[in-house]
Motif scaffolding. Sequence first.
Motif, mmCIF file in Angstrom:
data_model
loop_
_atom_site.group_PDB
_atom_site.id
_atom_site.type_symbol
_atom_site.label_atom_id
_atom_site.label_comp_id
_atom_site.label_asym_id
_atom_site.label_seq_id
_atom_site.Cartn_x
_atom_site.Cartn_y
_atom_site.Cartn_z
ATOM 1 N N VAL A 70 0.917 -1.036 -0.086
ATOM 2 C CA VAL A 70 -0.031 -0.029 -0.032
ATOM 3 C C VAL A 70 0.937 1.311 0.066
ATOM 4 C CG1 VAL A 70 -1.544 1.306 1.441
ATOM 5 C CG2 VAL A 70 -2.205 -1.129 1.062
ATOM 6 N N VAL A 71 1.759 1.341 0.769
ATOM 7 C CA VAL A 71 3.008 2.489 0.756
ATOM 8 C C VAL A 71 3.456 2.551 -0.652
ATOM 9 C CG1 VAL A 71 5.020 3.248 1.860
ATOM 10 C CG2 VAL A 71 3.387 2.391 3.250
ATOM 11 N N ALA A 72 3.895 1.683 -1.069
ATOM 12 C CA ALA A 72 4.691 1.619 -2.577
ATOM 13 C C ALA A 72 3.471 2.059 -3.619
ATOM 14 C CB ALA A 72 5.081 0.206 -2.959
ATOM 15 N N ILE A 73 2.481 1.706 -3.647
ATOM 16 C CA ILE A 73 1.265 2.247 -4.646
ATOM 17 C C ILE A 73 0.999 3.695 -4.249
ATOM 18 C CG2 ILE A 73 -0.985 1.991 -5.419
ATOM 19 C CD1 ILE A 73 -0.659 -1.142 -4.808
ATOM 20 N N SER A 74 1.010 3.941 -2.963
ATOM 21 C CA SER A 74 0.537 5.388 -2.521
ATOM 22 C C SER A 74 2.019 6.377 -3.148
ATOM 23 C CB SER A 74 0.581 5.544 -0.995
ATOM 24 O OG SER A 74 -0.537 4.676 -0.795
ATOM 25 N N THR B 68 3.198 10.720 -9.308
ATOM 26 C CA THR B 68 2.391 10.839 -10.727
ATOM 27 C C THR B 68 2.012 12.507 -10.869
ATOM 28 O OG1 THR B 68 1.650 8.551 -10.724
ATOM 29 C CG2 THR B 68 0.678 10.053 -12.301
ATOM 30 N N SER B 69 2.422 12.890 -12.170
ATOM 31 C CA SER B 69 2.131 14.229 -12.472
ATOM 32 C C SER B 69 1.074 14.030 -13.578
ATOM 33 C CB SER B 69 3.274 14.803 -13.102
ATOM 34 O OG SER B 69 2.826 16.151 -13.662
ATOM 35 N N PHE B 70 -0.125 14.850 -13.342
ATOM 36 C CA PHE B 70 -1.328 14.817 -14.391
ATOM 37 C C PHE B 70 -1.000 15.536 -15.743
ATOM 38 C CE2 PHE B 70 -3.719 14.388 -10.271
ATOM 39 C CZ PHE B 70 -4.385 13.164 -10.685
ATOM 40 N N GLN B 71 -0.024 16.360 -15.406
ATOM 41 C CA GLN B 71 0.466 17.214 -16.877
ATOM 42 C C GLN B 71 1.413 16.177 -17.692
ATOM 43 O OE1 GLN B 71 2.672 20.574 -15.277
ATOM 44 N NE2 GLN B 71 1.098 21.967 -15.050
#
Length: 81
Positions: free
Chosen positions: A36-40, A46-49
């Motif tokens: 869970v920590v790794a996925i978070s 992650t950048s939406f741009q």
Amino acid sequence: PGFLVGFAVLVLVNSLGLIPKEVTQAASSLSRWCLVVAISALGVKTSFQQLAAVGWRPVAMLTANTVFLAALILGGLWWLH
């Protein structure tokens, strides 16, 4: 390959019943928490741009893949009950 060898050894040792149940349960809980920590962390990075810059097709494929995996997992859980 060291990780793979270590994983195989732990699978073998656990299959032989040499690891106490309490240790297995604690390791399983720790493993889920680490996942869970790794996925978070990936989500935070992650950048939406940058995601928008790759175009809609890869985003659509990622979304379809996520929905497929969720359906597969939830379907498998339903099947087990």
